[in-house]
Every structure is written in C-alpha cells, then in structure tokens.
Design an enzyme around this catalytic site. Structure first.
Site, PDB file in Angstrom:
ATOM      1  N   GLN A 186      43.888 -49.352  51.485  1.00  0.00           N
ATOM      2  CA  GLN A 186      42.582 -48.943  50.967  1.00  0.00           C
ATOM      3  C   GLN A 186      42.543 -47.452  50.610  1.00  0.00           C
ATOM      4  OE1 GLN A 186      40.081 -51.629  51.252  1.00  0.00           O
ATOM      5  NE2 GLN A 186      38.966 -50.464  49.719  1.00  0.00           N
ATOM      6  N   LYS A 219      43.901 -47.286  47.061  1.00  0.00           N
ATOM      7  CA  LYS A 219      42.994 -47.981  46.141  1.00  0.00           C
ATOM      8  C   LYS A 219      41.753 -47.126  45.877  1.00  0.00           C
ATOM      9  CE  LYS A 219      42.108 -52.194  47.160  1.00  0.00           C
ATOM     10  NZ  LYS A 219      41.552 -53.475  47.590  1.00  0.00           N
ATOM     11  N   LYS A 254      39.011 -50.068  57.081  1.00  0.00           N
ATOM     12  CA  LYS A 254      38.898 -51.531  57.032  1.00  0.00           C
ATOM     13  C   LYS A 254      38.460 -52.008  58.401  1.00  0.00           C
ATOM     14  CE  LYS A 254      39.520 -55.101  54.318  1.00  0.00           C
ATOM     15  NZ  LYS A 254      39.310 -55.213  52.864  1.00  0.00           N
ATOM     16  N   ASP A 272      34.413 -58.646  52.754  1.00  0.00           N
ATOM     17  CA  ASP A 272      35.795 -59.049  52.451  1.00  0.00           C
ATOM     18  C   ASP A 272      35.846 -60.544  52.772  1.00  0.00           C
ATOM     19  OD1 ASP A 272      38.601 -58.135  51.726  1.00  0.00           O
ATOM     20  OD2 ASP A 272      39.046 -59.010  53.653  1.00  0.00           O
ATOM     21  N   ASN A 317      34.787 -65.167  46.489  1.00  0.00           N
ATOM     22  CA  ASN A 317      34.099 -64.193  45.642  1.00  0.00           C
ATOM     23  C   ASN A 317      34.993 -63.697  44.496  1.00  0.00           C
ATOM     24  OD1 ASN A 317      33.728 -60.957  45.355  1.00  0.00           O
ATOM     25  ND2 ASN A 317      31.768 -62.011  45.340  1.00  0.00           N
ATOM     26  N   SER A 336      31.121 -50.624  44.857  1.00  0.00           N
ATOM     27  CA  SER A 336      30.499 -50.255  46.129  1.00  0.00           C
ATOM     28  C   SER A 336      30.166 -48.768  46.133  1.00  0.00           C
ATOM     29  CB  SER A 336      31.443 -50.552  47.292  1.00  0.00           C
ATOM     30  OG  SER A 336      31.349 -51.897  47.663  1.00  0.00           O
TER      31      SER A 336
END
Ligand code: NDP
Length: 444
Positions: free
Chosen positions: A111, A114, A126, A166, A240, A376
């Site tokens: 993450q 990213k 996370k 998630d 999703n 987000s």
C-alpha cells in the site's frame, strides 16, 4: 552481498513464517535494484530499506462479540501502520478467515507504493480480522464491527489513519464502523472512506477500483498499439472490484465473459450480464450458481478455471495468489496480450515472469488497482472541504489519475533501463517519492 540482498535476508530472519509478507518484500526489493544501486551508499548509511520494510507499528487486538445463539466469539483484529512519510496512513480493512499478520503486512507494505503512485498525500497501512462475514446476520456483522472499532478507534483519525473497505468490508460494514467511531469519539470526521452517500461518502467510490482498472488498462493498451474496444476479457472475482471492472469494460466497448467466486466460476459467451451479477452478489448475496440459473446461455463450473477461457485481456480481481504459472502458460497459449491486476498480488512471481518474458503486457495491482485508494483520498478531500463533488467530477479525476499513473510507471521503467516492465516502473516510481520524503524527514 548487495544492500538489497542483505535487507531481504534480514526481513525473512526477523519475520519468520510470514510467506505472503516475504513474497511482497522480495517482489518489491528485487525490482527496486536499479534505483537502489544508483544511491546505494546513502541508502545503506541511513538504513532506508530497513526502515521502509519495518512497519511504524503493528497493532493486534482481541475482538470479542456475541453471535445470534448467545455464544461469545473471539477474533484477532489487526492494523499495520506501515509508513506515513508522505501523508496520513491509509489502507483498507479485510475481513476474511485467511487474515493473519503476514497477509496484513504484505498488504500494508504494498500500500505504501500504491498510495505514492496515486500522486496524492497518503501513507501506507492495512488492517482487518480473521472474521468470516459469510452467513452472518446483519446483527452479527454489526456486533463484530462495533467491537472491532471499540479497539481500533484509539489508533485512527482523519489526520492520523483513515481505513477503508477491502475483501469482506463494503458499505454496510463501513457504516457500522463509522457509527461506532462517532459514538465513542463524539466527533463527525472523515475517519473512514467508502462511507454511505448520506454521511460523507464520495460519489464514484464504489465504482472506483474497477473503473480505474479499466482506465489504466485502456491506456496501457493504447500506448502499446492496441485498442480496448472489441477485446474479449476474462475476469476473476465477483466482488466490488470485479463487478465494476465488468461494468466499465462494457462501457468502453470490450466484452467480459467470466467471473468467479470462492466456490466456482461462470463463463457467459454472450458477455456477463452486469445487472444480474449485481443483483446476485450485491443485493441477494448469493453464490454464482444463482447467476447461471437465471441466464440460460451461461455455464457454471465449480472450482477454479477462468484462465482457461480464451481471451485478449485477463483481469484477476479476486484475491492474492490466484493466477499461477500454469494459468499464465494457458493465457499465453490462448493469445492473451495483457494482464492487469485488479486484486492485490493475484499473480504469483513465476507467473508474472512467464507473462513478461512471453510478451504479455503486465500491470501490477499497485498501479492498476490504485483507483480505489485514489478516490478514497478524493473522499478525504471532500470531507475536509465539507463539500460533495458530482459523480462526473470524481470520475474524471479518477480517469486522469489512472492515466497519469500509467505514464509515471512507464517512464520510470524506461529511465531505469527496463522499458515495458511495469512491475519495475511501478515499484520505482512509488519508492522514489517515499524515499525522498523519508530522507528529508531525518531518522525517525
Ligand atoms: P470482495 O469481498 O467484494 O470480493 C472478493 C471476490 O473474490 C469475491 O467474489 C470472493 O468470492 C472472491 N474471493 C475472495 N477470496 C477468495 C479466495 N481465497 N479464493 C477465491 N475467491 C476468493 O473484495 P474486493 O472486490 O473489494 O477485493 C478484491 C481484491 O481487490 C482484493 O485483493 C482486494 O485487496 C483488492 N482491492 C480492492 C479494492 C477496493 O476498493 N475494494 C482496492 C484495491 C484493491 P466470495 O463471493 O465467494 O467470497
């Protein structure tokens, strides 16, 4: 021994029995070699890689809750706050029986890069729990979420750490988590993203990861002389990411023909009916057998198998380690030209290498699924401004972000002598920004 090898050894030694975490660190550090080598002495002196691979903190806590039979249940809850050099911690919460420290650390580590790639000011984190939401009543889900937040609230906040959804965490769970945070803290702040539209959520957040995946895939194909329109896509997952990837694929003129869940998969030669898929998965929360029953032309198969269907483009959108070497071989044999990851680390290392050495364009999840976290971050901006942007505005920012990510990744790969290797490009582009911020902020 090179600095990268030293740090890899150290990570494995210090974190025994965490295979997913080792895999993620190995994949990232291996591909960072060209960037590290250019600056090895300075990075070694300031122990930059040791600091980058060691989380700021790893929180583990007990989550006790009462099921519908009156039985007390106990789960392990986690939050890894990995690195906040470029912004507040940000990353999703996963509720799945497979969740453990290794999985959370692999996801948190990925993450960092990213989030950096999005170009927005967000650090890496996370969290989650080994709780299985399947088959639970709404009341049980609420009881779990309230208990989880009763511990997590101590560590999060709009400027500290902003979790999101998630696997296993969608709008319903975020609502319960948000309600409990607000109740304990007494403040109305953007502590979570993926919120409902009536309480601070952003339009297009639900769609963002899947849509973003398609925007990036389209750009990657375009820059390599192909068009997305007219292509046949195979997609795994039916959650999703998969649902909105399938929806956007149709909108961009491609034809998605598969989807899957943890018990089986569907091949629909006419193309996946996205309205029916939403009905089955989002509304009725049923298995994919219900999709096949309602769609006479579709074939349902138990177990795994989407990668055996001939396609131009493959989009793994379910979970980690779901596309293996033999799947990669089959994709190549069937003429697949591109793979873009919607899930986090769905492709094993040997499968990735096989695809890359056989001329398949390959985009890693940290670039291709960054649309979720990017949106987000746009939700955080709207919350801070106390404003709401239109769907079109958020969607067009998302599209621009995904196109920029692809070009940053592409040019980092070129600059470091790995043209067309988007794994190298993504890791280096994400890393350089975080490394510069860490160096500038001193030894902390
Ligand atoms: P969901 O829970 O909505 O959907 C996950 C899908 O994958 C479901 O169809 C599920 O099947 C299937 N699945 C989950 N675990 C397994 C397994 N072990 N084996 C086979 N199938 C499995 O999750 P998301 O769509 O949100 O997430 C999918 C992936 O994308 C994850 O890797 C996540 O980390 C990543 N991601 C998600 C983002 C987001 O915004 N949601 C952002 C960036 C990445 P079943 O229905 O049977 O449970």
């Amino acid at each position: 021994m090179s600095y990268v090898d030293e740090v890899l050894e150290r990570v494995i030694r210090q974190n025994p029995a965490q295979p997913e975490f080792h895999q993620a660190v190995k994949e990232v550090l291996e591909s960072l070699r060209p960037a590290i080598e250019r600056n090895e002495e300075a990075y070694r002196r300031e122990a930059l890689l040791e600091r980058l691979t060691t989380p700021d903190r790893m929180i583990q806590f007990r989550v006790s809750w009462v099921d519908d039979q009156g039985q007390v249940q106990v789960n392990n809850g986690y939050r890894v706050q990995y690195n906040n050099a470029i912004g507040p911690y940000k990353g999703g919460l996963r509720l799945h029986p497979s969740v453990n420290q290794s999985v959370i650390k692999f996801l948190g580590f990925e993450q960092i890069f990213k989030n950096s790639l999005t170009g927005l000011p967000i650090g890496g984190a996370k969290g989650g729990a080994d709780f299985d939401p399947k088959g639970k009543s709404d009341r049980e889900i609420m009881a779990f979420c309230q208990s989880f937040m009763t511990e997590l609230y101590k560590y999060v906040g709009a400027d500290i750490d902003v979790p999101a959804g998630d696997i296993g965490v969608g709008g319903r769970e975020i609502g319960y988590l948000y309600g409990q945070y607000k109740r304990i803290r007494g403040t109305y702040e953007g502590v979570l993203t993926g919120k409902g539209l009536s309480f601070g959520g952003s339009l297009a957040r639900t769609e963002a990861t899947g849509y973003g995946l398609l925007y990036l895939t389209e750009e990657m194909l375009k820059c390599n002389g192909h068009a997305l329109a007219g292509k046949t896509l195979v997609v795994s997952g039916a959650g999703n990411v998969a649902i909105y990837a399938i929806e956007k694929a149709w909108q961009l003129g491609a034809k998605p023909v598969t989807c899957s869940d943890s018990t089986g998969w569907v091949y629909d030669p006419e193309g996946i009916d996205v309205a029916l898929l939403k009905q089955v998965k989002e509304v009725r929360r049923e298995r994919l057998t219900a999709y096949a029953q309602a769609r006479p032309g579709a074939q349902y198969h138990p177990g795994k198998g989407v990668w055996s269907v001939p396609c131009d483009v493959a989009l793994p959108c379910a979970t980690q380690n779901e596309l293996f070497l033999e799947d990669a071989q089959q994709l190549v044999a069937n003429g697949c030209i591109a793979v873009a990851e919607g899930a986090n680390m769905p492709t094993t290392l040997d499968a990735t290498e096989y695809l890359q050495t056989h001329g398949v364009l390959f985009c890693p999840g940290k670039a291709s699924n960054a649309g979720g976290v990017a949106t987000s971050a746009l939700e955080m901006s709207q919350n801070s401004q106390r404003l709401r942007w239109s769907f079109e505005e958020v969607d067009s920012r998302l599209q621009q972000i995904m196109v920029n990510i692809f070009h940053n990744v592409d040019s980092a790969a070129r600059e470091y002598g790995a043209e067309g290797n988007y794994v190298v490009g993504a890791n280096i582009a994400g890393f350089l920004k975080v490394a510069a911020a860490m160096t500038a902020q001193g030894i902390v």
